[in-house]
Enzyme design. Sequence first.
Site, PDB file in Angstrom:
ATOM      1  N   ARG A  86      10.540  -6.939  12.551  1.00 54.54           N
ATOM      2  CA  ARG A  86       9.131  -6.560  12.767  1.00 54.54           C
ATOM      3  C   ARG A  86       8.295  -6.813  11.516  1.00 54.54           C
ATOM      4  O   ARG A  86       7.117  -7.179  11.618  1.00 54.54           O
ATOM      5  CB  ARG A  86       9.031  -5.091  13.157  1.00 54.54           C
ATOM      6  CG  ARG A  86       9.560  -4.818  14.544  1.00 54.54           C
ATOM      7  CD  ARG A  86       9.553  -3.327  14.814  1.00 54.54           C
ATOM      8  NE  ARG A  86       9.897  -3.029  16.184  1.00 54.54           N
ATOM      9  CZ  ARG A  86      10.037  -1.784  16.647  1.00 54.54           C
ATOM     10  NH1 ARG A  86       9.848  -0.748  15.834  1.00 54.54           N
ATOM     11  NH2 ARG A  86      10.344  -1.581  17.904  1.00 54.54           N
ATOM     12  N   ASN A 142       5.097  -9.155  11.934  1.00 54.36           N
ATOM     13  CA  ASN A 142       3.741  -8.680  11.623  1.00 54.36           C
ATOM     14  C   ASN A 142       3.030  -9.553  10.592  1.00 54.36           C
ATOM     15  O   ASN A 142       1.815  -9.466  10.437  1.00 54.36           O
ATOM     16  CB  ASN A 142       3.791  -7.227  11.116  1.00 54.36           C
ATOM     17  CG  ASN A 142       4.245  -6.251  12.197  1.00 54.36           C
ATOM     18  OD1 ASN A 142       4.357  -6.610  13.367  1.00 54.36           O
ATOM     19  ND2 ASN A 142       4.523  -5.021  11.804  1.00 54.36           N
ATOM     20  N   LYS A 147      -2.627   5.824  -4.235  1.00 55.05           N
ATOM     21  CA  LYS A 147      -3.719   6.768  -3.933  1.00 55.05           C
ATOM     22  C   LYS A 147      -3.485   8.092  -4.643  1.00 55.05           C
ATOM     23  O   LYS A 147      -2.346   8.559  -4.732  1.00 55.05           O
ATOM     24  CB  LYS A 147      -3.800   7.015  -2.414  1.00 55.05           C
ATOM     25  CG  LYS A 147      -3.770   5.745  -1.590  1.00 55.05           C
ATOM     26  CD  LYS A 147      -3.923   5.995  -0.093  1.00 55.05           C
ATOM     27  CE  LYS A 147      -3.561   4.749   0.702  1.00 55.05           C
ATOM     28  NZ  LYS A 147      -2.120   4.625   0.999  1.00 55.05           N
ATOM     29  N   ASP A 184       0.845  -1.203   0.000  1.00 56.09           N
ATOM     30  CA  ASP A 184       0.000   0.000   0.000  1.00 56.09           C
ATOM     31  C   ASP A 184       0.874   1.244   0.000  1.00 56.09           C
ATOM     32  O   ASP A 184       1.537   1.547   0.985  1.00 56.09           O
ATOM     33  CB  ASP A 184      -0.887  -0.005   1.258  1.00 56.09           C
ATOM     34  CG  ASP A 184      -1.779   1.225   1.307  1.00 56.09           C
ATOM     35  OD1 ASP A 184      -2.870   1.168   0.714  1.00 56.09           O
ATOM     36  OD2 ASP A 184      -1.383   2.242   1.917  1.00 56.09           O
ATOM     37  N   TYR A 215       3.340   9.755  -0.652  1.00 56.02           N
ATOM     38  CA  TYR A 215       4.400   9.142   0.164  1.00 56.02           C
ATOM     39  C   TYR A 215       5.786   9.341  -0.458  1.00 56.02           C
ATOM     40  O   TYR A 215       6.799   9.154   0.208  1.00 56.02           O
ATOM     41  CB  TYR A 215       4.160   7.637   0.396  1.00 56.02           C
ATOM     42  CG  TYR A 215       2.873   7.274   1.125  1.00 56.02           C
ATOM     43  CD1 TYR A 215       2.096   8.238   1.757  1.00 56.02           C
ATOM     44  CD2 TYR A 215       2.444   5.952   1.189  1.00 56.02           C
ATOM     45  CE1 TYR A 215       0.920   7.904   2.413  1.00 56.02           C
ATOM     46  CE2 TYR A 215       1.260   5.602   1.846  1.00 56.02           C
ATOM     47  CZ  TYR A 215       0.503   6.590   2.442  1.00 56.02           C
ATOM     48  OH  TYR A 215      -0.656   6.235   3.088  1.00 56.02           O
ATOM     49  N   HIS A 238      -7.423   9.579  -1.866  1.00 50.66           N
ATOM     50  CA  HIS A 238      -6.737   9.559  -0.567  1.00 50.66           C
ATOM     51  C   HIS A 238      -7.580  10.175   0.562  1.00 50.66           C
ATOM     52  O   HIS A 238      -7.669   9.622   1.655  1.00 50.66           O
ATOM     53  CB  HIS A 238      -5.387  10.277  -0.693  1.00 50.66           C
ATOM     54  CG  HIS A 238      -4.368   9.817   0.285  1.00 50.66           C
ATOM     55  ND1 HIS A 238      -3.033   9.700  -0.023  1.00 50.66           N
ATOM     56  CD2 HIS A 238      -4.475   9.431   1.580  1.00 50.66           C
ATOM     57  CE1 HIS A 238      -2.366   9.273   1.032  1.00 50.66           C
ATOM     58  NE2 HIS A 238      -3.220   9.108   2.025  1.00 50.66           N
TER      59      HIS A 238
HETATM   60  P1  NAD Z   1       1.042   1.598  11.984  1.00 50.96           P
HETATM   61  O1  NAD Z   1      -0.121   1.580  12.903  1.00 50.96           O
HETATM   62  O2  NAD Z   1       1.205   0.507  10.989  1.00 50.96           O
HETATM   63  O3  NAD Z   1       2.325   1.723  12.902  1.00 50.96           O
HETATM   64  C1  NAD Z   1       3.606   1.700  12.361  1.00 50.96           C
HETATM   65  C2  NAD Z   1       4.617   1.915  13.495  1.00 50.96           C
HETATM   66  O4  NAD Z   1       4.402   0.951  14.517  1.00 50.96           O
HETATM   67  C3  NAD Z   1       6.046   1.673  13.010  1.00 50.96           C
HETATM   68  O5  NAD Z   1       6.589   2.863  12.479  1.00 50.96           O
HETATM   69  C4  NAD Z   1       6.736   1.245  14.274  1.00 50.96           C
HETATM   70  O6  NAD Z   1       7.072   2.372  15.048  1.00 50.96           O
HETATM   71  C5  NAD Z   1       5.652   0.477  14.995  1.00 50.96           C
HETATM   72  N1  NAD Z   1       5.711  -0.991  14.767  1.00 50.96           N
HETATM   73  C6  NAD Z   1       5.295  -1.666  13.648  1.00 50.96           C
HETATM   74  N2  NAD Z   1       5.438  -2.989  13.834  1.00 50.96           N
HETATM   75  C7  NAD Z   1       5.941  -3.152  15.076  1.00 50.96           C
HETATM   76  C8  NAD Z   1       6.288  -4.297  15.835  1.00 50.96           C
HETATM   77  N3  NAD Z   1       6.140  -5.518  15.360  1.00 50.96           N
HETATM   78  N4  NAD Z   1       6.787  -4.095  17.082  1.00 50.96           N
HETATM   79  C9  NAD Z   1       6.935  -2.858  17.582  1.00 50.96           C
HETATM   80  N5  NAD Z   1       6.611  -1.734  16.919  1.00 50.96           N
HETATM   81  C10 NAD Z   1       6.116  -1.884  15.675  1.00 50.96           C
HETATM   82  O7  NAD Z   1       1.033   3.059  11.292  1.00 50.96           O
HETATM   83  P2  NAD Z   1       1.035   3.698   9.858  1.00 50.96           P
HETATM   84  O8  NAD Z   1       2.309   3.514   9.143  1.00 50.96           O
HETATM   85  O9  NAD Z   1       0.539   5.080  10.072  1.00 50.96           O
HETATM   86  O10 NAD Z   1      -0.122   2.912   9.069  1.00 50.96           O
HETATM   87  C11 NAD Z   1       0.111   1.778   8.266  1.00 50.96           C
HETATM   88  C12 NAD Z   1      -0.126   2.077   6.816  1.00 50.96           C
HETATM   89  O11 NAD Z   1      -1.430   2.606   6.615  1.00 50.96           O
HETATM   90  C13 NAD Z   1       0.773   3.170   6.239  1.00 50.96           C
HETATM   91  O12 NAD Z   1       2.090   2.733   6.027  1.00 50.96           O
HETATM   92  C14 NAD Z   1       0.024   3.519   4.990  1.00 50.96           C
HETATM   93  O13 NAD Z   1       0.263   2.552   3.980  1.00 50.96           O
HETATM   94  C15 NAD Z   1      -1.414   3.478   5.495  1.00 50.96           C
HETATM   95  N6  NAD Z   1      -1.919   4.807   5.897  1.00 50.96           N
HETATM   96  C16 NAD Z   1      -2.906   5.371   5.150  1.00 50.96           C
HETATM   97  C17 NAD Z   1      -3.425   6.607   5.481  1.00 50.96           C
HETATM   98  C18 NAD Z   1      -4.520   7.181   4.664  1.00 50.96           C
HETATM   99  O14 NAD Z   1      -4.869   8.356   4.843  1.00 50.96           O
HETATM  100  N7  NAD Z   1      -5.113   6.428   3.766  1.00 50.96           N
HETATM  101  C19 NAD Z   1      -2.920   7.312   6.585  1.00 50.96           C
HETATM  102  C20 NAD Z   1      -1.917   6.734   7.349  1.00 50.96           C
HETATM  103  C21 NAD Z   1      -1.439   5.474   6.998  1.00 50.96           C
END
Ligand code: NAD
Length: 287
Positions: free
Chosen positions: A243, A247, A82, A52, A57, A115
């Site tokens: 990680r 995940n 997006k 994604d 980005y 988006h």
């Molecule tokens: P997320 O909730 O996936 O959190 C990511 C953070 O969590 C990492 O940077 C790290 O600090 C921590 N993390 C991840 N795996 C971990 C693990 N196993 N152990 C410990 N810490 C861990 O947050 P995100 O990146 O904001 O969201 C995921 C995806 O959603 C984005 O990369 C993007 O593709 C999408 N997104 C979309 C929008 C939108 O407006 N459509 C907005 C934000 C994010």
Amino acid sequence: MTFKSESSATPSVVLNDGNVIPKLGFGVFQVPPDEAVAAVTKALEVGYRSIDTAAIYGNEAEVGRAIADFGLPRDEVYITTKLWNSEQGYDSTLRAFDESMAKLGLDYLDLYLIHWPVPRADRYVDTFRAFQALKSQGRIGSIGVSNFTVDHLERLIGETGEVPVVNQIELHPTFTQAELRAYHAEKGIATEAWSPLGQGAELKDPTIVEIAQQTGRTPAQVIIRWHLQLGNVVIPKSVTPSRIAENFDVFSFELTSEQIERISALDSGNRIGGDPETLTLGVDDLD
Ligand code: NAD
């Protein structure tokens, strides 16, 4: 490199247009271009088959390069990007799509999302009409939206006659979006969860930590499992190889219904990202 793993077995969701999306994908928001090739390559190695990204980005080119170099057949990897807010509108969407595809190095996109709705700009209906045209030309498999509320969805469906396949929304244990998920279920829209781990903050929540101890899993695995069992498509992000693997290792255990309910009860309306009604980021020609 050609690397085929068991990932073709990632559980998937059938969308309302008949196409299929993997339930677990890899998000690359805030992954800097110089780290994106390594992160996406690692994700593909451990078995993710859905990536994604988004024009905003700034890493579409690197995502595309990692996928191309990995060498999977095109139909074994699912790619979402997006349309950014500044490009909304019929003609500008067609142009922005071509730019994204050139950066990604693709001639076919699996899923294109608006988006943000940016209701003040009032262009999301025209934008979606351009999506419909691209889909009818066979350049996109599925078309959807992100950050739409029930009101935005109602208007979009009413004016275009098409139900988006996906609404990608902020969703995590302290922001569970129960009402919007119920509306999606009624309309046949798949719920895709962004910031599924609350950007990492929710991994320390005592309830999550306790359930992790009970199940012998990590807090991140518990939250991802909660999403999967709720029926969400989920796209956690990490740039740390261990990680990224952790995940994805979520298909060999299950939470009990009581554990699911305890996690859902953490909802406190804790929105950490933008508000879809008011966010106008990137749009500077508003009245
Ligand atoms: P997320 O909730 O996936 O959190 C990511 C953070 O969590 C990492 O940077 C790290 O600090 C921590 N993390 C991840 N795996 C971990 C693990 N196993 N152990 C410990 N810490 C861990 O947050 P995100 O990146 O904001 O969201 C995921 C995806 O959603 C984005 O990369 C993007 O593709 C999408 N997104 C979309 C929008 C939108 O407006 N459509 C907005 C934000 C994010």
